[in-house]
Design an enzyme around this catalytic site. Structure first.
Site, PDB file in Angstrom:
ATOM      1  N   HIS A 135     -12.176  20.015  -3.411  1.00 11.36           N
ATOM      2  CA  HIS A 135     -11.528  20.628  -2.235  1.00 11.36           C
ATOM      3  C   HIS A 135     -10.388  21.536  -2.666  1.00 11.36           C
ATOM      4  CE1 HIS A 135     -13.852  17.559  -0.259  1.00 11.36           C
ATOM      5  NE2 HIS A 135     -13.176  16.604  -0.855  1.00 11.36           N
ATOM      6  N   HIS A 142      -0.628  20.295  -4.949  1.00  7.49           N
ATOM      7  CA  HIS A 142      -1.878  21.043  -4.801  1.00  7.49           C
ATOM      8  C   HIS A 142      -1.623  22.218  -3.865  1.00  7.49           C
ATOM      9  CE1 HIS A 142      -1.794  18.269  -1.361  1.00  7.49           C
ATOM     10  NE2 HIS A 142      -2.343  19.306  -0.723  1.00  7.49           N
ATOM     11  N   HIS A 146      -3.429  25.143  -0.767  1.00  6.34           N
ATOM     12  CA  HIS A 146      -4.469  25.548   0.190  1.00  6.34           C
ATOM     13  C   HIS A 146      -4.444  27.066   0.273  1.00  6.34           C
ATOM     14  CE1 HIS A 146      -4.834  21.364   1.762  1.00  6.34           C
ATOM     15  NE2 HIS A 146      -3.569  21.320   1.372  1.00  6.34           N
ATOM     16  N   GLU A 156      -1.650  26.517   5.759  1.00  7.99           N
ATOM     17  CA  GLU A 156      -2.069  25.531   6.774  1.00  7.99           C
ATOM     18  C   GLU A 156      -1.113  25.637   7.967  1.00  7.99           C
ATOM     19  OE1 GLU A 156      -3.037  21.716   4.550  1.00  7.99           O
ATOM     20  OE2 GLU A 156      -4.954  22.582   5.136  1.00  7.99           O
ATOM     21  N   HIS A 197       1.691  22.191  -1.565  1.00  8.94           N
ATOM     22  CA  HIS A 197       2.112  20.882  -1.058  1.00  8.94           C
ATOM     23  C   HIS A 197       2.539  19.980  -2.205  1.00  8.94           C
ATOM     24  CE1 HIS A 197      -0.491  21.495   2.794  1.00  8.94           C
ATOM     25  NE2 HIS A 197       0.699  22.060   2.890  1.00  8.94           N
ATOM     26  N   THR A 212      -3.491  16.617   5.852  1.00  4.44           N
ATOM     27  CA  THR A 212      -4.272  17.706   6.453  1.00  4.44           C
ATOM     28  C   THR A 212      -5.729  17.675   5.985  1.00  4.44           C
ATOM     29  OG1 THR A 212      -3.842  19.282   4.671  1.00  4.44           O
ATOM     30  CG2 THR A 212      -2.230  19.194   6.496  1.00  4.44           C
TER      31      THR A 212
HETATM   32  C1  LIG Z   1      -5.788   7.294   1.146  1.00  3.77           C
HETATM   33  C2  LIG Z   1      -4.860   7.720   0.072  1.00  3.77           C
HETATM   34  C3  LIG Z   1      -4.286   9.087   0.418  1.00  3.77           C
HETATM   35  C4  LIG Z   1      -3.660   9.786  -0.781  1.00  3.77           C
HETATM   36  C5  LIG Z   1      -3.034  11.071  -0.317  1.00  3.77           C
HETATM   37  C6  LIG Z   1      -3.976  12.268  -0.519  1.00  3.77           C
HETATM   38  C7  LIG Z   1      -3.407  13.489   0.165  1.00  3.77           C
HETATM   39  C8  LIG Z   1      -2.050  13.744   0.155  1.00  3.77           C
HETATM   40  C9  LIG Z   1      -1.537  14.880   0.820  1.00  3.77           C
HETATM   41  C10 LIG Z   1      -2.395  15.744   1.476  1.00  3.77           C
HETATM   42  S1  LIG Z   1      -1.741  17.129   2.333  1.00  3.77           S
HETATM   43  N1  LIG Z   1      -2.767  18.334   2.319  1.00  3.77           N
HETATM   44  O1  LIG Z   1      -1.562  16.676   3.706  1.00  3.77           O
HETATM   45  O2  LIG Z   1      -0.504  17.502   1.655  1.00  3.77           O
HETATM   46  C11 LIG Z   1      -3.740  15.485   1.490  1.00  3.77           C
HETATM   47  C12 LIG Z   1      -4.256  14.360   0.829  1.00  3.77           C
HETATM   48 ZN   LIG Z   2      -2.269  19.810   1.195  1.00  7.76          ZN
END
Ligand SMILES: CCCCCCc1ccc(S(N)(=O)=O)cc1
Ligand SMILES: [Zn+2]
Length: 269
Positions: free
Chosen positions: A67, A95, A97, A107, A120, A201
């Site tokens: 992703h 990471h 987006h 986002e 992020h 997200t």
């Molecule tokens: C079930 C364990 C979850 C681990 C967290 C994985 C994760 C963290 C942050 C974001 S984001 N795009 O909202 O920053 C997306 C995914």
């Molecule tokens: Zn993110």
């Protein structure tokens, strides 16, 4: 989702996620459009400046999650405190987006305006929980620092990520981060921000994130954005499951969800 993993195509994209991840249809979802007229400035935020400490040597590996790219960090030694936060949060990973062209890709949007990408930095509440996975199940478990990226000069710190992309071109591939990446160097100069209560997200879209989105965008070059889009969403040797142009991860942002009755606070002009 079993075979048809969630993703960002018509078939498995954001509008299908709620089928397998009901939380995605919740009322505390992210991202949102930041309607700057709605933001309330809050003296309690001004009185507790946001403070962070990162250990560049602790940026361990970069992986193609299918992703996007993600740099996993050894949380020890890091901390984020202050602002809207109670207790201490530790950095887990960071990471990005982006979109298929640089007129979209962030986002969060600001007064309806999209940016080219969004970085992020994901932190978990180490005052209350044992690790990120546990913290992700609690409303005060996670905090994400969001940085809006706009097209401009080449970003030297992000270039260290870009240089590693060829070795993680396919889903599941990962490699050591040899040249330490300093997350602090990817943050904007001015620390004004908006904050609100939201979610991950991506699925499972847990409603456990205190969002802190910096107001000042940071620059990244078109070439660096093009490098992000060269990642593939499928494993080497497998055929491409997604109906993207030969499985290139050209876009991995979730469209905005309603803020609803949530408060949007700001700190700094
Ligand atoms: C079930 C364990 C979850 C681990 C967290 C994985 C994760 C963290 C942050 C974001 S984001 N795009 O909202 O920053 C997306 C995914
Ligand atoms: Zn993110």
């Amino acid at each position: 989702m079993s075979a048809a993993e969630w993703g960002y195509t018509k078939r498995n994209g954001p509008f299908t996620w709620a089928k397998n991840y009901p939380t995605a249809a919740g009322i505390r979802q992210s991202p949102v459009d930041i309607d700057t007229a709605l933001a309330t400035s809050d003296s309690s935020l001004e009185s507790k400046p946001l403070r962070w400490k990162y250990v560049p040597q602790n940026t361990r590996t970069i992986v193609n999650s299918g992703h996007g790219w993600r740099v996993d960090v050894d949380s020890e030694g890091s901390e984020l405190v202050g602002g809207p936060l109670e207790g201490t949060y530790k950095l887990q990973q960071f990471h990005c987006h982006w979109g298929s062209s640089s007129d979209k890709g962030s986002e969060h949007t600001v007064d309806g305006q999209s940016y080219a990408a969004e970085l992020h930095l994901v932190h978990w509440n180490s005052s209350k929980y044992a690790d990120c996975g546990e913290a992700a199940d609690y409303p005060d478990g996670l905090t994400v620092l969001g940085v809006l990226l706009k097209v401009g000069a080449k970003n030297p710190e992000l270039q260290k990520v870009i240089d590693l992309i060829p070795s993680i071109s396919h889903r599941g591939e990962k490699t050591e981060v040899k040249e330490a990446i300093d997350p602090a160097k990817m943050l904007p100069k001015t620390l004004s921000y908006w904050t609100y209560l939201g979610s991950l997200t991506v699925p499972p879209c847990n409603e456990s994130v205190t969002w802190i989105l910096f107001k000042e965008p940071v620059e990244v070059s078109e070439e660096q954005l093009a490098a992000f889009r060269s990642l593939r969403c499928y494993k080497r040797g497998e055929e491409c499951p997604c109906d993207e142009v030969d499985g290139l991860l050209i876009s991995n942002y979730r469209p905005t969800l309603p803020l609803g009755t949530r408060e949007l606070r700001e700190c700094g002009s």
